[in-house]
Write a protein that holds these residues in place. Structure first.
Motif, mmCIF file in Angstrom:
data_model
loop_
_atom_site.group_PDB
_atom_site.id
_atom_site.type_symbol
_atom_site.label_atom_id
_atom_site.label_comp_id
_atom_site.label_asym_id
_atom_site.label_seq_id
_atom_site.Cartn_x
_atom_site.Cartn_y
_atom_site.Cartn_z
ATOM 1 N N THR A 47 -6.712 10.455 16.723
ATOM 2 C CA THR A 47 -6.168 10.406 15.371
ATOM 3 C C THR A 47 -4.741 9.880 15.395
ATOM 4 O OG1 THR A 47 -5.383 12.692 15.545
ATOM 5 C CG2 THR A 47 -7.579 12.344 14.599
ATOM 6 N N GLY A 48 -4.358 9.272 14.280
ATOM 7 C CA GLY A 48 -3.006 8.724 14.184
ATOM 8 C C GLY A 48 -2.559 8.621 12.744
ATOM 9 N N ALA A 49 -1.428 7.955 12.572
ATOM 10 C CA ALA A 49 -0.848 7.826 11.238
ATOM 11 C C ALA A 49 0.116 6.648 11.208
ATOM 12 C CB ALA A 49 -0.112 9.111 10.849
ATOM 13 N N LEU A 50 0.454 6.244 10.015
ATOM 14 C CA LEU A 50 1.440 5.190 9.821
ATOM 15 C C LEU A 50 2.800 5.679 10.305
ATOM 16 C CD1 LEU A 50 1.805 2.331 8.468
ATOM 17 C CD2 LEU A 50 2.559 3.589 6.432
ATOM 18 N N ALA A 51 3.472 4.865 11.127
ATOM 19 C CA ALA A 51 4.784 5.241 11.655
ATOM 20 C C ALA A 51 5.910 4.435 11.024
ATOM 21 C CB ALA A 51 4.817 5.055 13.166
ATOM 22 N N SER A 52 5.584 3.323 10.382
ATOM 23 C CA SER A 52 6.584 2.524 9.666
ATOM 24 C C SER A 52 6.606 2.966 8.209
ATOM 25 C CB SER A 52 6.257 1.033 9.782
ATOM 26 O OG SER A 52 4.899 0.783 9.424
ATOM 27 N N ASN A 53 7.544 2.419 7.426
ATOM 28 C CA ASN A 53 7.690 2.929 6.048
ATOM 29 C C ASN A 53 7.982 1.835 5.029
ATOM 30 O OD1 ASN A 53 10.257 2.260 6.785
ATOM 31 N ND2 ASN A 53 11.165 4.281 6.441
ATOM 32 N N GLN A 54 7.401 0.668 5.208
ATOM 33 C CA GLN A 54 7.644 -0.403 4.246
ATOM 34 C C GLN A 54 6.749 -0.260 3.027
ATOM 35 O OE1 GLN A 54 7.498 -4.205 6.318
ATOM 36 N NE2 GLN A 54 9.626 -3.931 6.997
ATOM 37 N N ALA A 56 5.035 -2.335 1.418
ATOM 38 C CA ALA A 56 3.768 -3.066 1.479
ATOM 39 C C ALA A 56 2.626 -2.199 1.990
ATOM 40 C CB ALA A 56 3.927 -4.299 2.359
ATOM 41 N N ASP A 57 2.946 -1.121 2.692
ATOM 42 C CA ASP A 57 1.916 -0.260 3.274
ATOM 43 C C ASP A 57 1.854 1.110 2.620
ATOM 44 O OD1 ASP A 57 1.517 -2.325 5.247
ATOM 45 O OD2 ASP A 57 3.339 -1.593 6.212
ATOM 46 N N ALA A 58 2.367 1.206 1.405
ATOM 47 C CA ALA A 58 2.440 2.502 0.723
ATOM 48 C C ALA A 58 1.067 3.153 0.584
ATOM 49 C CB ALA A 58 3.086 2.335 -0.645
ATOM 50 N N ASP A 59 0.009 2.335 0.459
ATOM 51 C CA ASP A 59 -1.321 2.912 0.275
ATOM 52 C C ASP A 59 -1.838 3.589 1.544
ATOM 53 O OD1 ASP A 59 -1.442 0.421 1.534
ATOM 54 O OD2 ASP A 59 -3.489 0.045 0.849
ATOM 55 N N MET A 60 -1.220 3.294 2.698
ATOM 56 C CA MET A 60 -1.629 3.924 3.951
ATOM 57 C C MET A 60 -0.772 5.128 4.310
ATOM 58 S SD MET A 60 -2.604 0.901 6.619
ATOM 59 C CE MET A 60 -3.949 -0.250 6.320
ATOM 60 N N ALA A 61 0.344 5.290 3.648
ATOM 61 C CA ALA A 61 1.263 6.376 3.997
ATOM 62 C C ALA A 61 0.571 7.724 3.837
ATOM 63 C CB ALA A 61 2.501 6.317 3.110
ATOM 64 N N LEU A 189 7.400 -5.132 9.203
ATOM 65 C CA LEU A 189 7.092 -4.189 10.274
ATOM 66 C C LEU A 189 5.992 -3.254 9.803
ATOM 67 C CD1 LEU A 189 7.669 -3.028 13.087
ATOM 68 C CD2 LEU A 189 9.264 -1.437 11.989
ATOM 69 N N PHE A 190 4.880 -3.308 10.520
ATOM 70 C CA PHE A 190 3.770 -2.380 10.301
ATOM 71 C C PHE A 190 3.457 -1.752 11.654
ATOM 72 C CE2 PHE A 190 -0.812 -1.586 10.727
ATOM 73 C CZ PHE A 190 -1.017 -0.693 9.682
ATOM 74 N N ARG A 191 3.471 -0.430 11.713
ATOM 75 C CA ARG A 191 3.244 0.255 12.992
ATOM 76 C C ARG A 191 2.441 1.528 12.761
ATOM 77 N NH1 ARG A 191 5.541 0.431 18.216
ATOM 78 N NH2 ARG A 191 5.531 2.497 19.183
#
Length: 209
Positions: A47-54, A56-61, A189-191
């Protein structure tokens, strides 16, 4: 001191240091060590999670994520990446595909729709341009992917660099990380990061597999 002895006196320390820096016989090259580290997780899911905070990726946060080292052989490793959506369903469209090349390693992104058909943006990625390390490899975008991005009006992606980091299985605090970055002016940055110390039950197969 005569010229030749003086030259030897200058060279001997440097030669000694060079000898110390030489990898011992049988030592794995960085990309081989990386391949072995990734292969050590074959069959495991984490399991994991979004580590960046841009934005553009708000739907994955905050959304749960799962990676699965689903298939491994000497030339190819397939790692599906699953993301739960806000409505509770899972997006199983992505698979990271690692292969060996004559000069290093390659990362491609297999993207499918729920019916198994290929997305218009699929099998893009890049090859390693430097040895990297046994724990991290960078994959700058390749010419084939640049052509795809330009054809599909995604010129913003022609400077993509993907990075994958992996600790061998059993390493204390082991993790797996996947990262996409682009330089200025986009500064993309997407991580995502995964806890590779606690395997979970494997997820269903990715779409189309």
């Amino acid at each position: 001191m005569p010229a030749l002895p003086r030259l030897l006196a200058l060279l001997l320390p440097a030669l000694a240091l060079a000898g110390c820096a030489t990898p011992p016989p049988g030592a794995a090259l960085p990309q081989e060590a990386f391949w072995q580290a990734l292969t050590s997780h074959c069959g495991q899911s984490y399991t994991g999670a979004l580590a960046s905070n841009q934005a553009a990726d708000a739907d994955m946060a905050g959304q749960p994520m799962v990676m699965h080292v689903r298939s491994c052989n000497a030339a190819r490793i397939e790692v599906p990446f699953h993301v739960r959506q806000a409505d509770g369903t899972w997006d199983r469209s992505r698979t990271w595909v690692f292969t060996r090349t004559a000069d290093g390693l390659r990362l491609k992104h297999d993207h499918r729709h729920a019916d198994g058909s290929a997305d218009v943006l699929t099998m893009y990625g890049g090859d390693t341009a430097a040895p990297g390390t046994g724990l991290a490899q960078d994959f700058p975008v390749d010419a084939e992917s640049v052509a795809l991005f330009l054809r599909e009006d995604r010129a913003v992606s022609v400077t993509n660099v993907w990075r994958v980091e992996v600790d061998p299985a059993g390493t204390p605090g082991a993790r797996f990380a996947y990262q996409l970055s682009r330089p200025s002016p986009d500064n993309r940055l997407f991580r995502v990061e995964f806890d590779a110390t606690r395997p979970i039950d494997p997820p269903p197969a990715p779409w189309g597999w």
